[in-house]
Design an enzyme around this catalytic site. Structure first.
Site, PDB file in Angstrom:
ATOM      1  N   HIS A 150      48.738 -17.115 -85.129  1.00 56.23           N
ATOM      2  CA  HIS A 150      48.188 -15.626 -84.854  1.00 56.23           C
ATOM      3  C   HIS A 150      47.262 -15.764 -83.679  1.00 56.23           C
ATOM      4  CE1 HIS A 150      48.404 -15.431 -89.396  1.00 56.23           C
ATOM      5  NE2 HIS A 150      49.097 -14.240 -88.951  1.00 56.23           N
ATOM      6  N   ASP A 197      58.866 -14.658 -88.481  1.00 59.19           N
ATOM      7  CA  ASP A 197      59.478 -13.581 -89.049  1.00 59.19           C
ATOM      8  C   ASP A 197      60.449 -12.817 -88.460  1.00 59.19           C
ATOM      9  OD1 ASP A 197      57.697 -13.645 -91.570  1.00 59.19           O
ATOM     10  OD2 ASP A 197      56.065 -13.385 -90.171  1.00 59.19           O
ATOM     11  N   GLN A 210      61.928  -9.771 -89.490  1.00 65.07           N
ATOM     12  CA  GLN A 210      61.032  -8.513 -89.447  1.00 65.07           C
ATOM     13  C   GLN A 210      60.918  -8.086 -88.117  1.00 65.07           C
ATOM     14  OE1 GLN A 210      57.037  -8.887 -91.250  1.00 65.07           O
ATOM     15  NE2 GLN A 210      56.374  -9.511 -89.193  1.00 65.07           N
TER      16      GLN A 210
END
Ligand code: PAF
Length: 282
Positions: free
Chosen positions: A37, A152, A155
């Site tokens: 992140h 991901d 996604q």
């Protein structure tokens, strides 16, 4: 660093960023922030004047209520991590009622088949939930750019489709997978692994590397079978899928074509913890 809790506060912030002629990057997260992140946030800071990090454990994308309950919630720790970065960072951490009101429900989407395989097949309604929250965040925040990790990958493809179909004016920026020293992809779920299972988790990256190395010398079917057998040898693993797919359509490949890009994808339980990962094959 400002902590915003309501949509109204976000709208005020958006207006003041625009008034100062600044660009705004969005990093949507569900918290429990890790180096992956922080890499997204650093990339966003390098490409935008200001960055908004959203921290919201989105209930509609969990197809399993136990999984939602167990999902780590560590706001204080997350804020400290973001505080340690240099740059203009704002955080939006709303309550569920702020984002959904009374009806905690997903919209229906047509992702043109992108959601038929892998995560979409094993986690019913998951991408509808992701689509709903991402669309709501993008329409509320109106960022110039939004950052998503390739861990991901499915996604990411679905969000690209959503943004182009619904004509949402934002640039979607993909960011590479950040890995631990032994190759395990960073994930908020890794902290749920016991020490013993954490050691075993490195096998997931090994299996992807094997597919990468042998892609083109063995058929996709052979590779999938061999790798599935290797997972079956360890009772701590329960493989959901090991798939070799076209990098854009995400359709499982039978005979790969030259000049097309392919990726290997995996989802496996290690004990109670579900982990996913993927790798470019060519
Ligand atoms: O990737 C995630 O953490 C989530 O799916 C996202 C994009 C923040 C939506 O809840």
């Amino acid at each position: 660093m400002k902590l915003l809790k309501t949509k109204g506060e976000v709208q005020l912030l958006r207006a003041s960023v625009r008034d100062s002629g600044n660009s705004l990057g969005l990093v949507p997260t569900m918290g429990a922030l890790h180096q992956g992140h922080l890499h997204l946030v650093k990339t966003a800071l390098s490409e935008n004047d200001e960055v908004l990090v959203s921290i919201f454990v989105n209930p509609t994308q969990f197809n399993n209520s136990k999984d939602l309950e167990k999902y780590p919630k560590t706001l204080e720790e997350d804020l400290n991590k973001l505080q340690s970065l240099e740059g203009s960072i704002h955080v939006f951490a709303p309550e569920v009622s702020e984002m959904y009101g009374e009806e905690v429900r997903s919209r229906n989407y047509n992702f043109e088949g992108l959601d038929k395989f892998m995560e979409g097949a094993f986690r019913k309604g998951h991408f509808e939930g992701v689509g709903t929250i991402v669309e709501n965040l993008l329409r509320l925040i109106l960022p110039d750019r939004a950052y998503f990790g390739e861990k991901d990958y499915q996604q990411l493809q679905i969000i690209r489709k959503l943004v182009s179909e619904r004509e949402i004016p934002v640039e979607i920026i993909p960011c590479p997978i950040i890995r631990e020293a032994d190759g395990l992809a960073m994930s908020s779920r890794n902290r749920q692994l016991t020490k013993r299972l954490r050691k075993k988790a490195a096998f997931i990256f090994k299996s992807l590397k094997k597919a990468q190395l042998e892609f083109g010398t063995k058929s996709a079917v052979e590779l999938k079978e061999e790798i599935s057998r290797a997972y079956a040898e360890d009772p701590d693993f329960e493989l959901e899928y090991f798939e070799i797919s076209h990098a854009e359509s995400l359709k499982p490949v039978k005979r790969p074509r030259k000049n097309e890009k392919y990726r290997a994808f995996v989802a496996a339980y290690l004990g109670e913890v579900r982990l996913i990962d993927n790798i470019a094959l060519n």
